[in-house]
Design an enzyme around this catalytic site. Structure first.
Site, short mmCIF file in Angstrom:
data_model
loop_
_atom_site.label_atom_id
_atom_site.label_comp_id
_atom_site.label_asym_id
_atom_site.label_seq_id
_atom_site.Cartn_x
_atom_site.Cartn_y
_atom_site.Cartn_z
CG HIS A 1 -40.74 -3.20 -5.68
ND1 HIS A 1 -42.09 -3.24 -5.96
CD2 HIS A 1 -40.63 -2.66 -4.45
CE1 HIS A 1 -42.76 -2.72 -4.94
NE2 HIS A 1 -41.89 -2.35 -4.01
CD GLU B 1 -14.00 1.98 -4.80
OE1 GLU B 1 -13.67 2.63 -5.79
OE2 GLU B 1 -14.38 2.51 -3.74
CB CYS C 1 -2.16 10.40 -17.26
SG CYS C 1 -2.98 9.48 -18.57
NE ARG D 1 -3.50 12.74 -11.86
CZ ARG D 1 -4.30 13.78 -11.72
NH1 ARG D 1 -4.48 14.29 -10.53
NH2 ARG D 1 -4.93 14.28 -12.74
CG ASN E 1 -4.42 14.07 -17.23
OD1 ASN E 1 -5.08 13.07 -17.53
ND2 ASN E 1 -4.72 14.86 -16.21
N GLY E 2 -5.50 13.64 -20.52
CA GLY E 2 -6.72 14.10 -21.18
C GLY E 2 -6.80 13.50 -22.57
CD GLU F 1 -18.82 5.10 -0.31
OE1 GLU F 1 -19.32 5.33 -1.42
OE2 GLU F 1 -17.60 5.13 -0.09
CE LYS G 1 -8.32 9.55 -3.76
NZ LYS G 1 -9.34 8.83 -3.01
CD1 TRP H 1 -6.85 4.47 -15.37
CD2 TRP H 1 -7.88 5.60 -17.00
NE1 TRP H 1 -8.13 4.00 -15.48
CE2 TRP H 1 -8.79 4.66 -16.46
CE3 TRP H 1 -8.32 6.42 -18.04
CZ2 TRP H 1 -10.09 4.53 -16.92
CZ3 TRP H 1 -9.62 6.29 -18.50
CH2 TRP H 1 -10.50 5.36 -17.93
CE LYS I 1 -14.87 3.09 -1.07
NZ LYS I 1 -15.50 4.33 -1.27
C1 F6R Z 1 -14.70 5.50 -4.96
C2 F6R Z 1 -14.19 6.79 -5.38
C3 F6R Z 1 -14.79 7.41 -6.57
C4 F6R Z 1 -14.78 8.94 -6.43
C5 F6R Z 1 -15.27 9.59 -7.73
C6 F6R Z 1 -15.37 11.08 -7.62
O1 F6R Z 1 -14.09 5.05 -3.79
O2 F6R Z 1 -13.28 7.31 -4.79
O3 F6R Z 1 -16.07 6.93 -6.81
O4 F6R Z 1 -15.60 9.30 -5.37
O5 F6R Z 1 -14.40 9.24 -8.77
O6 F6R Z 1 -14.15 11.65 -7.29
P1 F6R Z 1 -14.06 13.09 -6.65
O7 F6R Z 1 -14.65 13.03 -5.30
O8 F6R Z 1 -12.60 13.41 -6.64
O9 F6R Z 1 -14.83 14.00 -7.56
#
Ligand code: F6R
Length: 612
Positions: A508, A492, A2, A27, A99-100, A485, A607, A73, A489
């Site tokens: 496989h 998500e 959050c 967030r 938060n938490g 990756e 995020k 969140w 992308k």
């Molecule tokens: C995907 C993305 C997440 C973060 C992951 C780790 O686009 O951004 O997969 O990479 O949540 O976050 P950090 O790098 O802040 O530890």
């Protein structure tokens, strides 16, 4: 995960809090709420959904120069108005944002209920409001009440509270690794928030709370104690992040802006850690880790999501340049698998935010085992930088899009340079080899700018992928993390099911999925492994599967073979992952826009992930 913010100053709090919440919305966006204090009146507005809902509901006349705000969140209790923060005590004199997770909320709730407290929400957070009320009834002021409450709640969390009994005071606590608390020192005004994004529009003069600290914040300043009551001297610092990077500017989405910022971000990362003339590396923030590097006999890289993919590339660079055995793991797996770690193990954590709880908990395990730790991080002063012995800052600037882009590419080059630094410490690299690597790196920002300039060429690929339900991403060698990756992308932000695989794995199992409606994105830029990728592409096409190739400029054979191609400039094979990932970011972006998805705030995501 959050976003939390509190303001105490001389200006009206509502517009400041609303603006801060917009800066924190990445967030979490299940609900949002604000509480402001004006003398003996407390006004609270909260709404399910995004900040826009709160903004249209808020009473424009709600006045007060002290307030708190929250964007949620959801963890305990579904997203709803009722479960939105802030939460109040029974007497409605104490108000809390959080938060938490309060891990012992169930027994606490039962005990509080037995003592006559009435709960209005399904959240774990509300227990904190009632506990604060009890402590204040017993004679404690708000700060002391929060300090005592911190001893009664279990789990990792950050809390900000205020009370009608002490207008002008905010109490904040950081307990564990569930999220940061930054205190900003303005001119006769103070701000306290879960991260810098909400503080920077007011001030760049900040201090960070550490685990187990509680703060009393008033418009004049802040006082900090540990949960057990010892005073803590505050270490203020000026953060060098430019608030302008927090703005979208001409771009419709932060993600697109951040993709376009990559040439500059990469240049900033490279030239903050190295010079070409003379060829040299400057790792000024390695601290005590620097002296321990020559003795390292094993490296474990940890990260989550996109940062894990960067760590996978770091592993290859470290093994190749420093010739030290290296492995890579999710923070969440590493933590629980009783890993073999000792004082000659180097643990390299990769985290854009530096606040990801899975990474922080893994770092705690590594610390307990005596490992030397370096963190690759984009956020000045973040928790990973305080736990690690040394830091490699990526200097990509603030990243706001939930889907990480510029922080991925910057982390990859930071890891590349760190691998060279480790190679130096181990005596495994000559000055001329270093000069050659740096010379190649110097070309990279230009190559990435060329990729971005070709954006129009990738639109056909995006249009094709946008029709798919599923997609496979394949790569070999350094292109394998790129495949993972690229798939992440796409899934998500566009909600198309995508998987990234090592291309050799395809036969496989995944090959069973291949059919005309199932596209494969084949990253075929690794020249040493090109022939093997050609075979994989032919195997897919033989089964009727369309192939979108990511190929190097001038590769006529692959261009003719693939159904669609994305061409990228030729760079050193070590750096190909960076030039190949950028078009995949752009394609994912265009697919998501095409499908009408919320690019910067994809569903269910946040995020910064501060819960396990
Ligand atoms: C995907 C993305 C997440 C973060 C992951 C780790 O686009 O951004 O997969 O990479 O949540 O976050 P950090 O790098 O802040 O530890």
């Amino acid at each position: 995960m959050c976003g939390i913010v509190g303001y105490a100053g001389h200006r009206q709090a509502v517009p400041i809090l609303l603006r801060a919440l917009k800066d924190l919305e990445y967030r979490g966006y299940d609900s949002a709420g604000i509480a402001v204090l004006d003398g003996d009146s407390l006004s609270i507005t909260k709404r399910q959904g995004k900040i826009a809902n709160l903004e249209s509901a808020i009473n424009a006349t709600a006045s007060g120069t002290v307030g708190i705000g929250h964007t949620r969140w959801a963890t305990h209790g579904r997203p709803s108005d009722q479960n939105a923060h802030p939460h109040v005590s029974c007497d409605e004199r104490v108000v809390v944002i959080h938060n938490g997770i309060v891990e012992n909320y169930a027994p606490l709730r039962e005990a509080l209920g037995a003592r006559g407290h009435v709960f209005r929400s399904e959240t774990d957070t509300e227990t904190v409001a009632h506990l604060l009320e009890e402590e204040m009834r017993a004679g404690a002021d708000l700060f002391e009440a929060l300090r005592r409450t911190a001893q009664r709640i279990e789990g990792s969390q950050a809390v900000v509270a205020m009370s009608l009994d002490e207008p002008g005071v905010l109490a904040a606590a950081r307990l564990g690794n569930a999220g940061g608390v930054v205190i900003g020192f303005g001119d006769g005004e103070m701000v306290v928030a879960s991260d810098l994004a909400a503080v920077l529009p007011i001030t760049q003069d900040v201090a960070f709370l550490s685990d187990g600290q509680v703060a009393r914040v008033t418009p004049k300043g802040a006082e900090v104690r540990t949960v057990s009551g010892e005073p803590v001297p505050l270490q203020r610092k000026r953060v060098p992040i430019d608030p302008v990077t927090a703005l979208k500017g001409q771009y419709p989405h932060f993600m697109l802006k951040e993709i376009h910022e990559q040439p500059e971000a990469l240049a900033d990362t490279i030239w903050s850690l190295a010079t070409l003339e003379p060829p040299a590396l400057y790792f000024d923030d390695l601290g005590p880790a620097a002296d321990r590097l020559p003795d390292v006999d094993r490296v474990i890289l940890i990260g989550m999501g996109t940062s894990l993919h960067a760590a996978m590339l770091g592993q290859r660079y470290i093994e190749a340049f420093a010739r030290v055995p290296a492995s890579v793991d999710n923070g969440s797996e590493f933590r629980y698998r009783d890993p073999v770690v000792d004082e000659r193990t180097l643990v390299v954590s990769v985290s854009q935010s530096g606040e990801t709880v899975d990474v922080l908990e893994a770092m705690a395990v590594a610390r307990a085992a005596g490992a030397v730790q370096v963190t690759v991080c984009n956020t000045e002063g973040a928790q990973t930088t305080r736990v690690a012995d040394g830091t490699v800052y990526t200097r990509a600037g603030l990243e706001r899009g939930v889907a990480s882009t510029k922080c991925f590419s910057s982390a990859v080059v930071a890891l590349y340079l760190f691998a060279l630094r480790l190679a130096q410490a181990k005596g495994r690299i000559s000055q001329s080899e270093l000069a050659a690597h740096l010379g190649e790196l110097a070309q990279l920002p230009r190559a990435v700018a060329d990729v971005i300039a070709n954006r129009e060429r990738y639109r056909r690929v995006a249009a094709r992928l946008a029709q798919a339900q599923h997609a496979l991403f394949l790569g070999r060698g350094l292109a394998h993390p790129v495949a993972m990756e690229g798939a992440l992308k796409l899934k998500e932000i566009s909600y198309i099911h995508a998987e990234g695989y090592a291309a050799g794995e395809m036969k496989h199992g995944p090959i069973a999925l291949i059919e005309p409606a199932f596209p494969t994105v084949a990253i075929a830029t690794q020249h040493a492994l090109r022939a093997k990728m050609v075979s994989n592409i032919e195997q897919i096409q033989a089964r009727g599967g369309p192939v979108i190739g990511v190929v190097s400029e001038g590769d006529e054979e692959l261009t003719a073979l693939c159904d669609e191609v994305i061409t990228v400039p030729r760079v050193s094979s070590w750096l190909e992952p960076v030039v190949s990932v950028v078009p995949l970011q752009l394609v994912a972006y265009d697919v998501a826009v095409h499908r009408g998805c919320d690019v910067d705030q994809p569903r269910n995501l946040a995020k910064t992930v501060t819960v396990e």
